[in-house]
Design an enzyme around this catalytic site. Structure first.
Site, mmCIF file in Angstrom:
data_model
loop_
_atom_site.group_PDB
_atom_site.id
_atom_site.type_symbol
_atom_site.label_atom_id
_atom_site.label_comp_id
_atom_site.label_asym_id
_atom_site.label_seq_id
_atom_site.Cartn_x
_atom_site.Cartn_y
_atom_site.Cartn_z
ATOM 1 N N ASP A 66 38.686 48.391 53.579
ATOM 2 C CA ASP A 66 38.194 47.384 54.285
ATOM 3 C C ASP A 66 37.126 47.435 55.072
ATOM 4 O O ASP A 66 36.636 47.526 56.250
ATOM 5 C CB ASP A 66 39.255 46.738 54.409
ATOM 6 C CG ASP A 66 39.078 45.264 54.516
ATOM 7 O OD1 ASP A 66 37.545 44.796 54.732
ATOM 8 O OD2 ASP A 66 39.358 43.972 54.386
ATOM 9 N N ASP A 73 30.612 39.569 50.048
ATOM 10 C CA ASP A 73 30.714 39.088 50.298
ATOM 11 C C ASP A 73 31.258 37.752 50.907
ATOM 12 O O ASP A 73 30.971 37.696 52.541
ATOM 13 C CB ASP A 73 29.231 38.121 49.109
ATOM 14 C CG ASP A 73 28.386 37.019 50.186
ATOM 15 O OD1 ASP A 73 28.031 37.465 51.499
ATOM 16 O OD2 ASP A 73 28.235 35.699 49.791
ATOM 17 N N SER A 116 26.211 46.041 44.444
ATOM 18 C CA SER A 116 26.262 45.479 43.375
ATOM 19 C C SER A 116 26.913 45.526 41.779
ATOM 20 O O SER A 116 27.213 45.399 40.898
ATOM 21 C CB SER A 116 24.587 45.922 42.373
ATOM 22 O OG SER A 116 23.465 44.507 43.080
ATOM 23 N N ILE A 142 30.746 42.440 41.541
ATOM 24 C CA ILE A 142 30.478 40.718 40.088
ATOM 25 C C ILE A 142 29.000 40.563 39.591
ATOM 26 O O ILE A 142 28.849 40.346 38.181
ATOM 27 C CB ILE A 142 31.154 39.886 41.112
ATOM 28 C CG1 ILE A 142 31.266 38.628 40.115
ATOM 29 C CG2 ILE A 142 29.617 39.291 42.110
ATOM 30 C CD1 ILE A 142 31.316 37.644 40.456
ATOM 31 N N GLY A 174 33.886 38.347 46.331
ATOM 32 C CA GLY A 174 33.759 39.945 46.728
ATOM 33 C C GLY A 174 33.948 40.173 48.361
ATOM 34 O O GLY A 174 33.956 39.850 49.188
#
Length: 166
Positions: free
Chosen positions: A10, A34, A118, A121, A32
């Site tokens: 993580d 963000d 990128s 999502i 996600g």
């Protein structure tokens, strides 16, 4: 230039000077990576985004904020291209990695952890997202001595591991 290393886990738990947030142009938190970074960092991250970037950031650019409650010192936010929305210029994706290293250097950061920008999502094809990350991180001169690619899932981890072997 240090060779990027691979970590499975993580990104919000990485003990580094800076973690990279794959943000959208508004920089107000989202889903996600963000969403996870904003949730773990707390309201200070969003408040700093609003103060520093009232108009957001352009695709391919990067900027920093506090890391709030995260173990990192800074969050370097970068806006990756949204492949699903038709943004398919690979130079925008590689610019994200270069700009993050530049911002890290300006901050004096010596360690940085990247997600795969990128590929979530925003839908960039995973194989090419991995190739763009590894190629760009290897080719970009930087004062940062510890560059990590953090893979949350096993599939992405294995793809990055294979790319790093070449």
């Amino acid at each position: 230039m240090p060779e990027p290393t691979l970590v499975r886990g993580d990104i919000t738990t990485q003990v580094v000077d800076a973690i990279v947030n794959a943000a959208d142009t508004r920089m107000r938190g989202g889903g996600g990576v963000d969403g996870a970074i904003h949730a773990a960092g707390g309201p200070a991250v969003l408040a700093d985004c609003i103060a520093r970037f009232p108009d957001g950031l352009a695709t391919g650019d990067a900027g920093w904020t506090t890391a709030g409650r995260l173990p990192a010192r800074w969050v370097i936010h970068t806006v990756g291209p949204n492949y699903r929305a038709g943004q398919r210029d690979r130079s925008l994706l590689t610019s994200c990695y270069r700009r993050c290293l530049e911002v890290a250097g300006e901050l004096g950061a010596r360690s940085i952890a990247f997600p795969l920008i990128s590929a979530g999502i925003f839908g960039w094809p995973t194989d090419d997202a991995v190739a763009a990350a590894v190629e760009t991180l290897r080719a970009t001169p930087s004062e940062v001595s510890d560059v990590r690619l953090v893979a949350f899932g096993a599939d992405v981890h294995d793809l990055i591991a294979a790319a790093l072997e070449h």
